[in-house]
Design a protein around this motif. Sequence first.
Motif, PDB file in Angstrom:
ATOM      1  N   VAL A  69      56.259  52.292  48.849  1.00 54.22           N
ATOM      2  CA  VAL A  69      55.599  51.074  49.323  1.00 54.22           C
ATOM      3  C   VAL A  69      55.245  50.226  48.113  1.00 54.22           C
ATOM      4  N   LEU A  70      55.819  49.029  48.038  1.00 55.77           N
ATOM      5  CA  LEU A  70      55.598  48.138  46.904  1.00 55.77           C
ATOM      6  C   LEU A  70      54.507  47.113  47.192  1.00 55.77           C
ATOM      7  N   ARG A  71      53.949  46.568  46.139  1.00 56.60           N
ATOM      8  CA  ARG A  71      52.920  45.535  46.235  1.00 56.60           C
ATOM      9  C   ARG A  71      53.567  44.156  46.409  1.00 56.60           C
ATOM     10  N   GLY A  72      53.049  43.394  47.379  1.00 62.83           N
ATOM     11  CA  GLY A  72      53.418  41.994  47.524  1.00 62.83           C
ATOM     12  C   GLY A  72      52.250  41.119  47.112  1.00 62.83           C
ATOM     13  N   ASN A  73      52.483  39.823  47.001  1.00 65.99           N
ATOM     14  CA  ASN A  73      51.401  38.927  46.600  1.00 65.99           C
ATOM     15  C   ASN A  73      50.252  38.925  47.608  1.00 65.99           C
ATOM     16  N   HIS A  74      50.553  39.057  48.897  1.00 65.28           N
ATOM     17  CA  HIS A  74      49.487  39.089  49.902  1.00 65.28           C
ATOM     18  C   HIS A  74      48.670  40.381  49.797  1.00 65.28           C
ATOM     19  N   ASP A  75      49.318  41.471  49.451  1.00 64.51           N
ATOM     20  CA  ASP A  75      48.602  42.732  49.272  1.00 64.51           C
ATOM     21  C   ASP A  75      47.655  42.636  48.077  1.00 64.51           C
ATOM     22  N   ARG A  76      48.105  41.986  47.010  1.00 63.40           N
ATOM     23  CA  ARG A  76      47.233  41.818  45.848  1.00 63.40           C
ATOM     24  C   ARG A  76      46.048  40.922  46.174  1.00 63.40           C
ATOM     25  N   MET A  77      46.282  39.848  46.939  1.00 63.44           N
ATOM     26  CA  MET A  77      45.173  38.967  47.294  1.00 63.44           C
ATOM     27  C   MET A  77      44.120  39.695  48.117  1.00 63.44           C
ATOM     28  N   PHE A  78      44.552  40.534  49.051  1.00 65.15           N
ATOM     29  CA  PHE A  78      43.610  41.306  49.863  1.00 65.15           C
ATOM     30  C   PHE A  78      42.804  42.245  48.963  1.00 65.15           C
ATOM     31  N   ALA A  79      43.495  42.971  48.085  1.00 64.79           N
ATOM     32  CA  ALA A  79      42.804  43.897  47.194  1.00 64.79           C
ATOM     33  C   ALA A  79      41.816  43.169  46.289  1.00 64.79           C
ATOM     34  N   GLU A  80      42.203  41.996  45.798  1.00 62.11           N
ATOM     35  CA  GLU A  80      41.312  41.234  44.921  1.00 62.11           C
ATOM     36  C   GLU A  80      40.087  40.743  45.680  1.00 62.11           C
ATOM     37  N   PHE A  81      40.274  40.336  46.937  1.00 62.31           N
ATOM     38  CA  PHE A  81      39.127  39.900  47.738  1.00 62.31           C
ATOM     39  C   PHE A  81      38.149  41.053  47.941  1.00 62.31           C
ATOM     40  N   LEU A  82      38.662  42.245  48.213  1.00 63.83           N
ATOM     41  CA  LEU A  82      37.781  43.393  48.404  1.00 63.83           C
ATOM     42  C   LEU A  82      36.998  43.709  47.139  1.00 63.83           C
ATOM     43  N   ASN A  83      37.567  43.384  46.000  1.00 64.38           N
ATOM     44  CA  ASN A  83      36.890  43.620  44.727  1.00 64.38           C
ATOM     45  C   ASN A  83      35.910  42.500  44.381  1.00 64.38           C
ATOM     46  N   ASP A  84      36.281  41.257  44.726  1.00 67.16           N
ATOM     47  CA  ASP A  84      35.450  40.100  44.357  1.00 67.16           C
ATOM     48  C   ASP A  84      35.772  38.946  45.302  1.00 67.16           C
ATOM     49  N   PRO A  85      34.820  38.511  46.129  1.00 68.09           N
ATOM     50  CA  PRO A  85      35.112  37.440  47.093  1.00 68.09           C
ATOM     51  C   PRO A  85      35.453  36.104  46.441  1.00 68.09           C
ATOM     52  N   ASP A  86      35.067  35.914  45.190  1.00 65.63           N
ATOM     53  CA  ASP A  86      35.370  34.659  44.487  1.00 65.63           C
ATOM     54  C   ASP A  86      36.702  34.710  43.745  1.00 65.63           C
ATOM     55  N   SER A  87      37.423  35.817  43.862  1.00 68.64           N
ATOM     56  CA  SER A  87      38.689  35.926  43.139  1.00 68.64           C
ATOM     57  C   SER A  87      39.677  34.882  43.638  1.00 68.64           C
ATOM     58  N   HIS A  88      40.519  34.413  42.735  1.00 68.94           N
ATOM     59  CA  HIS A  88      41.553  33.439  43.095  1.00 68.94           C
ATOM     60  C   HIS A  88      42.845  33.847  42.425  1.00 68.94           C
TER      61      HIS A  88
END
Length: 246
Positions: A69-88
């Motif tokens: 299972v590879l990482r897509g850009n949407h998967d990274r955005m979800f993970a980043e949001f879970l880490n920090d809601p202000d992530s962009h």
Amino acid sequence: MRTYAIGDIHGHLDKLEAAHRLIAEDRARVGDAAAPVVHIGDLVDRGPDSRGVLDFLLHGQASGAPWVVLRGNHDRMFAEFLNDPDSHDPGLRVSLHWVSRNLGGAATLASYGIENIDERLLFDLHREASARVPGRHAAFLRALPNSYRRGRTVFVHAGIRPGIPLEEQREDDLLWIRGEFLDDPRDHGALVVHGHTPVDVATHYGNRLNIDTGAGYGRALTAVVIEGDRVWRLGADGRTEIVPTC
């Protein structure tokens, strides 16, 4: 050397299960239970059941299925949001955020039972998401690899930056690249199998194979099988060869 691959899923559990049924049928025909199945990334967003997709993939891997299972850009955005809601994410325009309706993050949060997303502050959404998203999902997203190589085939979500060795590729390119890769006709030293940029049908361009057929926009989710230099799309009638366009 046989390898199966599935395009961008985007939260459509029903389509993912159907793709795996096609693969199971092909396995039975050829008598191969060991060939890996590569999921090309963008597991979440836009579709109705991102949570179900992650549960399905986690269960399959835990059961010993030969799934990559590879990482897509949407998967990274979800993970980043879970880490920090202000992530962009650097791949996004400044005016956009992962929870923007056109990106599909709101649909992912809804699959975890989070409601009234448009009416709430990011901090509130993050607090509820932290409580509702299982820790195993967050850990799974964080641990996803960016690429997978098997023989003369390389699997990535979006593509590669031409002329750069695979081990030196930047994650941002592997998850977001389009024009510089899509418009380059050169031999990359391996067939690059990717998604990210939807096409009507899985298309073989000689140096790359695009298997994102727009499941996130209500279209089909494609499963393919690759054997050496030949590629087939899997369907209800079995295999249909995908002939290079150039």
